[in-house]
Design a protein around this motif. Structure first.
Motif, PDB file in Angstrom:
ATOM      1  N   MET A   1       0.841  -1.186   0.000  1.00 13.28           N
ATOM      2  CA  MET A   1       0.000   0.000   0.000  1.00 13.28           C
ATOM      3  C   MET A   1       0.882   1.245   0.000  1.00 13.28           C
ATOM      4  SD  MET A   1      -2.973   1.076   2.780  1.00 13.28           S
ATOM      5  CE  MET A   1      -3.698  -0.565   2.724  1.00 13.28           C
ATOM      6  N   GLU A   2       0.525   2.232  -0.808  1.00 11.48           N
ATOM      7  CA  GLU A   2       1.265   3.496  -0.822  1.00 11.48           C
ATOM      8  C   GLU A   2       1.129   4.197   0.530  1.00 11.48           C
ATOM      9  OE1 GLU A   2       3.136   4.881  -3.120  1.00 11.48           O
ATOM     10  OE2 GLU A   2       2.828   3.397  -4.712  1.00 11.48           O
ATOM     11  N   PHE A   3       2.206   4.891   0.937  1.00 12.20           N
ATOM     12  CA  PHE A   3       2.190   5.544   2.248  1.00 12.20           C
ATOM     13  C   PHE A   3       1.028   6.529   2.363  1.00 12.20           C
ATOM     14  CE2 PHE A   3       3.570   8.979   5.136  1.00 12.20           C
ATOM     15  CZ  PHE A   3       3.626   8.245   6.303  1.00 12.20           C
ATOM     16  N   ARG A   4       0.770   7.290   1.309  1.00  9.51           N
ATOM     17  CA  ARG A   4      -0.316   8.275   1.392  1.00  9.51           C
ATOM     18  C   ARG A   4      -1.666   7.594   1.599  1.00  9.51           C
ATOM     19  NH1 ARG A   4       0.257  10.316  -4.861  1.00  9.51           N
ATOM     20  NH2 ARG A   4      -0.277   8.361  -5.879  1.00  9.51           N
ATOM     21  N   ASP A   5      -1.805   6.381   1.072  1.00 10.51           N
ATOM     22  CA  ASP A   5      -3.055   5.639   1.288  1.00 10.51           C
ATOM     23  C   ASP A   5      -3.152   5.143   2.725  1.00 10.51           C
ATOM     24  OD1 ASP A   5      -3.952   5.963  -1.353  1.00 10.51           O
ATOM     25  OD2 ASP A   5      -2.761   4.242  -2.018  1.00 10.51           O
ATOM     26  N   VAL A   6      -2.016   4.736   3.295  1.00 10.97           N
ATOM     27  CA  VAL A   6      -1.998   4.314   4.696  1.00 10.97           C
ATOM     28  C   VAL A   6      -2.455   5.474   5.589  1.00 10.97           C
ATOM     29  CG1 VAL A   6      -0.503   3.644   6.623  1.00 10.97           C
ATOM     30  CG2 VAL A   6      -0.219   2.557   4.388  1.00 10.97           C
ATOM     31  N   VAL A   7      -1.899   6.667   5.345  1.00 10.26           N
ATOM     32  CA  VAL A   7      -2.259   7.837   6.151  1.00 10.26           C
ATOM     33  C   VAL A   7      -3.732   8.178   5.968  1.00 10.26           C
ATOM     34  CG1 VAL A   7      -1.836  10.299   6.496  1.00 10.26           C
ATOM     35  CG2 VAL A   7       0.090   8.738   6.145  1.00 10.26           C
ATOM     36  N   ARG A   8      -4.181   8.151   4.733  1.00  7.46           N
ATOM     37  CA  ARG A   8      -5.567   8.536   4.446  1.00  7.46           C
ATOM     38  C   ARG A   8      -6.567   7.561   5.057  1.00  7.46           C
ATOM     39  NH1 ARG A   8      -8.899   6.977   0.551  1.00  7.46           N
ATOM     40  NH2 ARG A   8      -7.238   5.876  -0.559  1.00  7.46           N
ATOM     41  N   ARG A   9      -6.219   6.292   5.127  1.00  7.44           N
ATOM     42  CA  ARG A   9      -7.154   5.274   5.621  1.00  7.44           C
ATOM     43  C   ARG A   9      -7.097   5.079   7.145  1.00  7.44           C
ATOM     44  NH1 ARG A   9      -6.652   0.375   1.148  1.00  7.44           N
ATOM     45  NH2 ARG A   9      -7.054   1.662  -0.687  1.00  7.44           N
ATOM     46  N   ARG A  10      -6.116   5.711   7.800  1.00  5.72           N
ATOM     47  CA  ARG A  10      -5.997   5.505   9.244  1.00  5.72           C
ATOM     48  C   ARG A  10      -7.216   6.042   9.973  1.00  5.72           C
ATOM     49  NH1 ARG A  10      -6.321   7.166  13.517  1.00  5.72           N
ATOM     50  NH2 ARG A  10      -6.610   9.271  12.722  1.00  5.72           N
ATOM     51  N   ARG A  11      -7.775   5.227  10.843  1.00  2.00           N
ATOM     52  CA  ARG A  11      -8.905   5.626  11.680  1.00  2.00           C
ATOM     53  C   ARG A  11      -8.898   4.762  12.926  1.00  2.00           C
ATOM     54  NH1 ARG A  11     -13.714   2.372  11.024  1.00  2.00           N
ATOM     55  NH2 ARG A  11     -13.322   0.623   9.620  1.00  2.00           N
ATOM     56  N   MET A  12      -9.593   5.222  13.932  1.00  2.00           N
ATOM     57  CA  MET A  12      -9.695   4.441  15.162  1.00  2.00           C
ATOM     58  C   MET A  12     -10.845   3.441  15.027  1.00  2.00           C
ATOM     59  SD  MET A  12      -7.237   5.519  17.010  1.00  2.00           S
ATOM     60  CE  MET A  12      -6.269   6.945  17.526  1.00  2.00           C
TER      61      MET A  12
END
Length: 202
Positions: A1-12
């Motif tokens: 997964m691209e890093f920007r996608d990891v950041v965008r998808r992060r949620r609690m």
């Protein structure tokens, strides 16, 4: 997964599929956590890994103000098959900065503008959260009530010099994450609202 996608998808994530976590996933989370930056390379952190039903139950019993109480948030969080507790160790920083290459001759805590031992452990915690996204699993960082710190330390034989900066539940995503919470009714603030250029303007 691209890093920007990891950041965008992060949620609690506040509810989980109860099946046990694959140990290798937790291994990678903790391997990434120790790559976090730390002041003076002090690395003043520790991580308590709880990944058996017995140990997870001990955690909730020790840290809950009312262990028998039921509410949607707590009921959902208790479905997590694993909990990681990031612990900060202040003495590691005070000792490190009293070493000759740092130039301080004492361990005076007042020299520190903010408690970097907590900051660095929080940054390590974020790497755990981001790794969860990359692994396709859910995670949630939350606080351990200060009134329960002593009970937590006693239950898990944690030395007094280590402070839980929070805890992270980890588990596979359920079919639907339907646990109610105020965060579901709040929108993310825009970059324009929180970034100030030159001068701070509200």
């Amino acid at each position: 997964m691209e890093f920007r996608d990891v950041v965008r998808r992060r949620r609690m994530v506040r509810a989980y599929d109860p099946r046990p976590m694959e140990p290798a996933v937790l291994d990678r989370m903790l391997e990434h956590a120790v790559r976090s930056p730390s002041a003076g390379f002090s690395q003043g952190w520790a991580f308590l890994r709880l990944d058996t039903p017995h140990d997870v139950a001990r955690f909730w019993q020790a840290t809950s103000p009312d262990p028998e109480a039921s509410n949607p948030w707590l009921d959902g969080m208790r479905t997590a098959p694993a909990v990681i507790v990031p612990l900060s160790h202040k003495d590691a920083y005070l000792d490190r900065y009293a070493e000759p290459d740092k130039g301080w001759t004492d361990r005076d805590e007042a020299r520190w503008p903010v408690p970097y031992w907590h900051c660095d452990t929080a940054m390590a915690s974020l790497l755990i959260l981001l790794t969860a996204v990359d692994e396709g699993v859910g995670a949630c960082f939350f606080g351990v009530p200060p009134t329960r710190h002593d009970a937590f330390r006693a239950e898990f034989s944690v030395p007094a010099g280590y402070t839980p900066v929070g805890a992270i539940t980890v588990g596979y995503l359920p079919e639907r994450d339907g646990v109610p919470g105020s965060s579901k009714r709040r929108s993310r603030r825009s970059v324009e609202e929180v970034v100030h250029r030159g001068d701070f303007r509200s």
